[in-house]
Design a protein around this motif. Sequence first.
Motif, PDB file in Angstrom:
ATOM      1  N   ARG A  15       0.710  -1.137   0.009  1.00  0.00           N
ATOM      2  CA  ARG A  15      -0.043  -0.041   0.019  1.00  0.00           C
ATOM      3  C   ARG A  15       0.817   1.183   0.036  1.00  0.00           C
ATOM      4  O   ARG A  15       1.982   1.312   0.454  1.00  0.00           O
ATOM      5  N   GLY A  16       0.378   2.261  -0.510  1.00  0.00           N
ATOM      6  CA  GLY A  16       1.141   3.647  -0.461  1.00  0.00           C
ATOM      7  C   GLY A  16       1.149   4.107   0.768  1.00  0.00           C
ATOM      8  O   GLY A  16       0.192   3.835   1.790  1.00  0.00           O
ATOM      9  N   GLY A  17       2.442   4.642   0.899  1.00  0.00           N
ATOM     10  CA  GLY A  17       2.561   5.297   2.482  1.00  0.00           C
ATOM     11  C   GLY A  17       3.194   4.212   3.406  1.00  0.00           C
ATOM     12  O   GLY A  17       3.768   4.343   4.487  1.00  0.00           O
ATOM     13  N   SER A  18       3.143   2.896   2.956  1.00  0.00           N
ATOM     14  CA  SER A  18       4.162   1.979   3.868  1.00  0.00           C
ATOM     15  C   SER A  18       5.436   1.903   3.942  1.00  0.00           C
ATOM     16  O   SER A  18       6.038   2.708   3.048  1.00  0.00           O
ATOM     17  N   ASP A  19       6.123   1.411   4.881  1.00  0.00           N
ATOM     18  CA  ASP A  19       7.434   1.621   4.893  1.00  0.00           C
ATOM     19  C   ASP A  19       8.244   0.179   4.899  1.00  0.00           C
ATOM     20  O   ASP A  19       7.554  -0.847   4.422  1.00  0.00           O
ATOM     21  N   GLY A  20       9.673   0.387   5.418  1.00  0.00           N
ATOM     22  CA  GLY A  20      10.497  -0.555   5.363  1.00  0.00           C
ATOM     23  C   GLY A  20       9.973  -1.985   6.143  1.00  0.00           C
ATOM     24  O   GLY A  20      10.159  -3.209   6.056  1.00  0.00           O
ATOM     25  N   ALA A  21       9.468  -1.700   7.133  1.00  0.00           N
ATOM     26  CA  ALA A  21       8.788  -2.804   8.123  1.00  0.00           C
ATOM     27  C   ALA A  21       7.580  -3.407   7.588  1.00  0.00           C
ATOM     28  O   ALA A  21       7.577  -4.748   7.733  1.00  0.00           O
ATOM     29  N   ASP A  22       7.011  -2.560   6.936  1.00  0.00           N
ATOM     30  CA  ASP A  22       5.673  -3.557   6.140  1.00  0.00           C
ATOM     31  C   ASP A  22       6.299  -4.292   5.035  1.00  0.00           C
ATOM     32  O   ASP A  22       5.960  -5.476   4.758  1.00  0.00           O
ATOM     33  N   MET A  23       7.447  -3.943   4.432  1.00  0.00           N
ATOM     34  CA  MET A  23       8.130  -4.659   3.349  1.00  0.00           C
ATOM     35  C   MET A  23       8.667  -5.689   3.888  1.00  0.00           C
ATOM     36  O   MET A  23       8.808  -7.171   3.350  1.00  0.00           O
ATOM     37  N   ARG A  24       9.347  -5.938   5.106  1.00  0.00           N
ATOM     38  CA  ARG A  24       9.926  -6.821   5.657  1.00  0.00           C
ATOM     39  C   ARG A  24       9.127  -7.950   6.033  1.00  0.00           C
ATOM     40  O   ARG A  24       9.171  -9.023   5.691  1.00  0.00           O
ATOM     41  N   ALA A  25       7.934  -7.682   6.573  1.00  0.00           N
ATOM     42  CA  ALA A  25       6.782  -8.583   6.881  1.00  0.00           C
ATOM     43  C   ALA A  25       6.302  -9.189   5.480  1.00  0.00           C
ATOM     44  O   ALA A  25       6.341 -10.417   5.667  1.00  0.00           O
ATOM     45  N   ALA A  26       5.993  -8.734   4.775  1.00  0.00           N
ATOM     46  CA  ALA A  26       5.642  -9.039   3.284  1.00  0.00           C
ATOM     47  C   ALA A  26       6.681 -10.040   2.806  1.00  0.00           C
ATOM     48  O   ALA A  26       6.126 -11.103   2.025  1.00  0.00           O
ATOM     49  N   TYR A  27       7.859  -9.699   2.684  1.00  0.00           N
ATOM     50  CA  TYR A  27       8.870 -10.543   2.164  1.00  0.00           C
ATOM     51  C   TYR A  27       9.026 -11.924   3.001  1.00  0.00           C
ATOM     52  O   TYR A  27       9.101 -13.274   2.409  1.00  0.00           O
ATOM     53  N   ALA A  28       8.918 -11.717   4.393  1.00  0.00           N
ATOM     54  CA  ALA A  28       8.984 -13.024   5.177  1.00  0.00           C
ATOM     55  C   ALA A  28       7.796 -13.748   4.991  1.00  0.00           C
ATOM     56  O   ALA A  28       8.140 -15.205   5.258  1.00  0.00           O
ATOM     57  N   ALA A  29       6.670 -13.165   4.764  1.00  0.00           N
ATOM     58  CA  ALA A  29       5.360 -14.133   4.903  1.00  0.00           C
ATOM     59  C   ALA A  29       5.267 -14.711   3.357  1.00  0.00           C
ATOM     60  O   ALA A  29       4.880 -15.728   3.329  1.00  0.00           O
ATOM     61  N   ARG A  30       5.628 -14.219   2.255  1.00  0.00           N
ATOM     62  CA  ARG A  30       5.108 -14.532   1.109  1.00  0.00           C
ATOM     63  C   ARG A  30       6.395 -14.835   0.053  1.00  0.00           C
ATOM     64  O   ARG A  30       6.402 -16.015  -0.790  1.00  0.00           O
ATOM     65  N   VAL A  31       7.463 -13.856  -0.223  1.00  0.00           N
ATOM     66  CA  VAL A  31       8.494 -13.957  -1.025  1.00  0.00           C
ATOM     67  C   VAL A  31       9.482 -15.109  -0.620  1.00  0.00           C
ATOM     68  O   VAL A  31       9.991 -16.034  -1.356  1.00  0.00           O
ATOM     69  N   PHE A  32      10.010 -15.017   0.532  1.00  0.00           N
ATOM     70  CA  PHE A  32      11.124 -15.882   0.936  1.00  0.00           C
ATOM     71  C   PHE A  32      10.775 -17.358   1.020  1.00  0.00           C
ATOM     72  O   PHE A  32      11.451 -18.154   0.475  1.00  0.00           O
ATOM     73  N   PRO A  33       9.661 -17.743   1.470  1.00  0.00           N
ATOM     74  CA  PRO A  33       9.196 -18.929   1.513  1.00  0.00           C
ATOM     75  C   PRO A  33       8.973 -19.549  -0.083  1.00  0.00           C
ATOM     76  O   PRO A  33       9.517 -20.854   0.029  1.00  0.00           O
ATOM     77  N   ALA A  34       8.552 -18.848  -0.760  1.00  0.00           N
ATOM     78  CA  ALA A  34       8.486 -19.178  -2.278  1.00  0.00           C
ATOM     79  C   ALA A  34       9.680 -19.559  -2.675  1.00  0.00           C
ATOM     80  O   ALA A  34      10.116 -20.642  -3.561  1.00  0.00           O
ATOM     81  N   VAL A  35      10.742 -18.613  -2.515  1.00  0.00           N
ATOM     82  CA  VAL A  35      12.093 -19.007  -3.068  1.00  0.00           C
ATOM     83  C   VAL A  35      12.867 -20.233  -2.380  1.00  0.00           C
ATOM     84  O   VAL A  35      13.456 -20.921  -3.126  1.00  0.00           O
ATOM     85  N   GLN A  36      12.600 -20.209  -1.310  1.00  0.00           N
ATOM     86  CA  GLN A  36      13.104 -21.303  -0.503  1.00  0.00           C
ATOM     87  C   GLN A  36      12.684 -22.829  -1.212  1.00  0.00           C
ATOM     88  O   GLN A  36      13.294 -23.541  -1.245  1.00  0.00           O
ATOM     89  N   ALA A  37      11.445 -22.775  -1.425  1.00  0.00           N
ATOM     90  CA  ALA A  37      10.672 -23.910  -1.788  1.00  0.00           C
ATOM     91  C   ALA A  37      11.164 -24.068  -3.317  1.00  0.00           C
ATOM     92  O   ALA A  37      11.040 -25.361  -3.632  1.00  0.00           O
ATOM     93  N   PHE A  38      11.507 -22.969  -4.108  1.00  0.00           N
ATOM     94  CA  PHE A  38      11.795 -23.323  -5.320  1.00  0.00           C
ATOM     95  C   PHE A  38      13.366 -23.871  -5.653  1.00  0.00           C
ATOM     96  O   PHE A  38      13.528 -24.490  -6.428  1.00  0.00           O
TER      97      PHE A  38
END
Length: 314
Positions: free
Chosen positions: A208-231
């Motif tokens: 979302r607009g206005g979100s910051d680095g903490a929001d990014m870190r949470a999103a990557y930890a929840a969705r991106v890193f697990p997908a890369v790990q599994a791939f």
Amino acid sequence: MATAFFSHGAFDGHVTPPGHPEQVARLAAVARGLAELDLDRREAPLAGDAEVLRCHPAAYVDRVRRAVPAQGWAQLDGDTYLAPGSLEAALRGVGGACAAVDLVIGGGAANAFVAPRPPGHHAERDTAMGFCLFGTVAIAAKRALDHHGLARVAVMDFDVHHGNGTQDLLWDEARVLFCSSQQMPLYPGTGASSEKGAHGQIVNVPLRGGSDGADMRAAYAARVFPAVQAFRPELILISAGFDAHADDPLAGLNWREADYAWLTRRICDLADAHCGGRVVSVLEGGYDLDALAASVAAHVGVLKERGDGRETRG
């Protein structure tokens, strides 16, 4: 092992009209940010058409070539321009990314950063848009797969704008995991989490607009890193846009240099776990010059730190 840095004077030949945010001065900002780093500095070679044809049809390449003006500018869409030197610049961007892939896969460098202009991640199969002519990172991924015989490549795009071109070019490519975070709503309007690719191999993370680095870190930890790990990728490519920075004029996220450093470290952790640390990063956006310099320094500084660490461990 060294961190390689690919650039070329021809990138300055992609001259955009006065006031255009994707300007020649961006590369001076990158150079300023990297001036103190001891990198293996190399010139980006000129890619042949065969490399571009890994992702784009010949008719499109010919159309771009015919549109290059003898002087001044040709306009391909609302914000994408060609100058007399633009085609060489774009081909050297592709050539630099492919050379970086060759070097890192071949063991000649621990990782690499490529700083081309124009950027590439908005260029679709037969459409130039969003400042971009050719899908540089998608082409590099295809080279890793088809030339080097890799089975799995991950592309991670943290530009503030969705990499619609990369998604389009890799939509049917089961061997590539494409993970992209982007502000939504924002240009180009794609990147919803429901866009998953023909094989479920695309992970879009709207922020979302206005979100910051903490929001990014949470999103990557929840969705991106697990997908890369599994791939379990054999190579990680990065579309490194720095326009999510709080000072960038074209968007509304609030990342800082420390966020880029954190994200780069986490990407390198995944590369260490699965592909011998092999990472190739390619510049995309970033339009506040001071923020670009500082963010590139943070990003490449981590790449160098990890590359030096691999040499020490070796």
